[in-house]
Scaffold this motif. Structure first.
Motif, short mmCIF file in Angstrom:
data_model
loop_
_atom_site.label_atom_id
_atom_site.label_comp_id
_atom_site.label_asym_id
_atom_site.label_seq_id
_atom_site.Cartn_x
_atom_site.Cartn_y
_atom_site.Cartn_z
N CYS A 11 35.68 -37.46 16.86
CA CYS A 11 36.42 -36.85 17.95
C CYS A 11 37.21 -35.64 17.46
O CYS A 11 37.22 -34.58 18.09
N ARG A 12 37.89 -35.80 16.33
CA ARG A 12 38.66 -34.68 15.76
C ARG A 12 37.75 -33.50 15.45
O ARG A 12 38.09 -32.34 15.70
N ILE A 15 36.89 -31.66 18.61
CA ILE A 15 38.03 -30.89 19.10
C ILE A 15 38.23 -29.64 18.25
O ILE A 15 38.46 -28.54 18.78
N LYS A 18 35.77 -27.12 19.22
CA LYS A 18 36.06 -26.55 20.53
C LYS A 18 37.13 -25.46 20.45
O LYS A 18 36.96 -24.37 20.99
N LEU A 35 47.67 -26.96 21.10
CA LEU A 35 46.66 -27.97 21.44
C LEU A 35 47.21 -28.91 22.51
O LEU A 35 46.51 -29.27 23.46
N ILE A 39 45.47 -29.44 26.15
CA ILE A 39 45.08 -30.78 26.63
C ILE A 39 45.73 -31.06 27.97
O ILE A 39 45.09 -31.58 28.90
N LEU A 73 41.91 -37.74 24.69
CA LEU A 73 41.14 -36.97 23.69
C LEU A 73 39.67 -36.91 24.07
O LEU A 73 39.03 -35.86 23.95
N PHE A 76 39.12 -34.50 26.88
CA PHE A 76 39.27 -33.11 26.45
C PHE A 76 37.97 -32.55 25.90
O PHE A 76 37.72 -31.35 25.98
N ILE A 77 37.13 -33.41 25.31
CA ILE A 77 35.86 -32.94 24.77
C ILE A 77 34.68 -33.28 25.68
O ILE A 77 33.53 -33.24 25.26
#
Length: 423
Positions: A11-12, A15, A18, A35, A39, A73, A76-77
């Motif tokens: 996930c990190r 992000i 992105k 960030l 978000i 999170l 967000f992606i």
């Protein structure tokens, strides 16, 4: 088997790809503040800087991230929630085959009688696969629909607020039905085709263009506008913010959140410095975000502990995006990010020193935008000039971010014909 830590690392990585801010090990506090703001703008949920730092391992913390944090999170992606993200990124790594060097060839296997039929078997399997693909593609019918319904209404006034969506997509041949809560496609949620209602709770004000989506086609849309009752102050929390109504944040000739206000709500400045907002989200007429003048006076009023940079941000909320103007003390301008609709500028690669200020006095900011070309002045000096391409729509509200506490003395908009003063 992939663990939660593996998923969080994935996930990190997504992000980081992105936002494209480079190696996250070099991210500073302002990067996490930016960030956090992105978000919030894209998901409607605020994740604090301290939470994001824990996610990226900048701060030690023994507990697992909350479900709200993980879901936000994932959204967000581009995923509906953390569970969907987990399911769609599951895949066990396979053991790689050993590589033999030319100098050490492997033994030549004996050829069995059945092996001569393998090429035919493989060819038949490939043919069957092609036939299956052709059959699948030809069974998909073009989208067809008749009378559709899609409306919404807030169930209360002020915040928090639940919006009730009423929809009817039964008169269609769609396989999938979605409600997209705003202009951002990441806020798209699947609903039952034979259902008729869906609710969503909004904890922050803003402007959202909701859409009814059949398969991958937007067939209906309308605006959802969550407004404030005058000015509103918030301590921006990961899940539910702490609210300060208009009457509480009016201090003589200014709008402000003070240490006294925050301490009364249980904030311990020895342990954490919260992110707070002062916001005014009300109709401002047909004020174009591509042609306007905005003037304001503000002051960051906390400069201890990890808030020494006194980061502040002015966000002009638009019906199709936002403009975002950063400020800090002079020594921290390398951490700033400026956004004008679709254009973002980093203080790491662009001279944003004009946004470095002395907050011991009121700071005056003036933003002039004409035909998508912007000039931003700080204390009468030109700090930045640039342009943007996409139309951000009309201006629908204003939000100030402060690290700790802050005040706003004045805020006004004009378009050459009319002037709006936010009181």
């Amino acid at each position: 088997m992939q663990t939660v830590d593996d998923k969080l690392q994935r996930c990190r990585t997504l992000i980081e790809a992105k936002v494209n801010w480079g190696d996250s090990s070099q991210w500073q506090n302002q990067d996490f503040e930016t960030l956090s703001e992105r978000i919030l703008a894209e998901t409607g949920v605020s994740l604090s800087v301290s939470t994001l730092k824990r996610i990226w391992g900048k701060v030690r913390y023994q507990s697992e991230p909350t479900v709200t944090t993980l879901n936000t999170l994932a959204r967000f992606i581009g995923y509906e929630n953390w569970r969907v993200f987990q399911n769609q990124t599951t895949g066990e790594p396979t053991e790689p085959a050993p590589v033999l060097s030319p100098e050490q060839p492997g033994p030549t296997p004996a050829i069995s009688p059945a092996s001569k039929y393998w090429p035919w078997a493989i060819a038949l399997l490939l043919l069957a696969g092609l036939v299956g693909i052709w059959a699948f593609q030809n069974r998909v019918e073009p989208l067809q629909y008749g009378e559709l319904a899609f409306t919404s209404r807030p169930v209360a006034r002020g915040l928090p607020n639940t919006v009730l969506f009423d929809y009817d997509a039964t008169d269609s041949n769609a396989d999938s039905v979605f409600i997209q809560q705003s202009w951002d496609p990441r806020r798209r949620y699947r609903v039952a085709k034979d259902g008729h209602q869906y609710t969503s709770t909004y904890y922050y004000p803003g402007y959202f263009r909701a859409k009814l989506v059949l398969n991958d086609s937007i067939v209906k849309e309308h605006d959802v506008y969550i407004t404030t009752d005058g000015w509103l102050g918030t301590i921006n929390d990961d899940s539910i913010p702490t609210y300060f109504p208009d009457r509480q944040i009016r201090k003589k000739d200014q709008i402000a959140l003070t240490e006294t206000d925050l301490i009364a709500q249980g904030v311990d400045f020895q342990k954490t410095i919260p992110e707070v907002s002062l916001q005014y989200v009300q109709p401002l007429g047909e004020l174009s975000a591509s042609h306007f003048v905005f003037e304001t006076e503000l002051q960051s009023t906390f400069n201890r502990s990890n808030a020494v940079c006194q980061h502040a941000r002015i966000m002009l909320l638009c019906s199709n995006g936002m403009h975002s103007i950063p400020l800090s003390v002079k020594g921290c301008v390398g951490q700033l990010y400026l956004s004008l609709a679709d254009q973002s500028v980093s203080g790491k690669t662009t001279d944003l020193s004009g946004f470095g200020v002395d907050f011991s006095d009121w700071v005056k900011v003036r933003c002039e935008v004409n035909q998508k070309k912007a000039r931003i002045f700080v204390n009468g000096n030109l700090a930045y000039t640039g342009d943007f391409q996409e139309d951000p729509g009309k201006i629908v509200g204003l939000r100030y971010f402060f690290h700790g506490t802050g005040s706003v003395k004045s805020a006004r908009f004009s378009d050459g014909k009319n002037e709006t003063v936010l009181r």
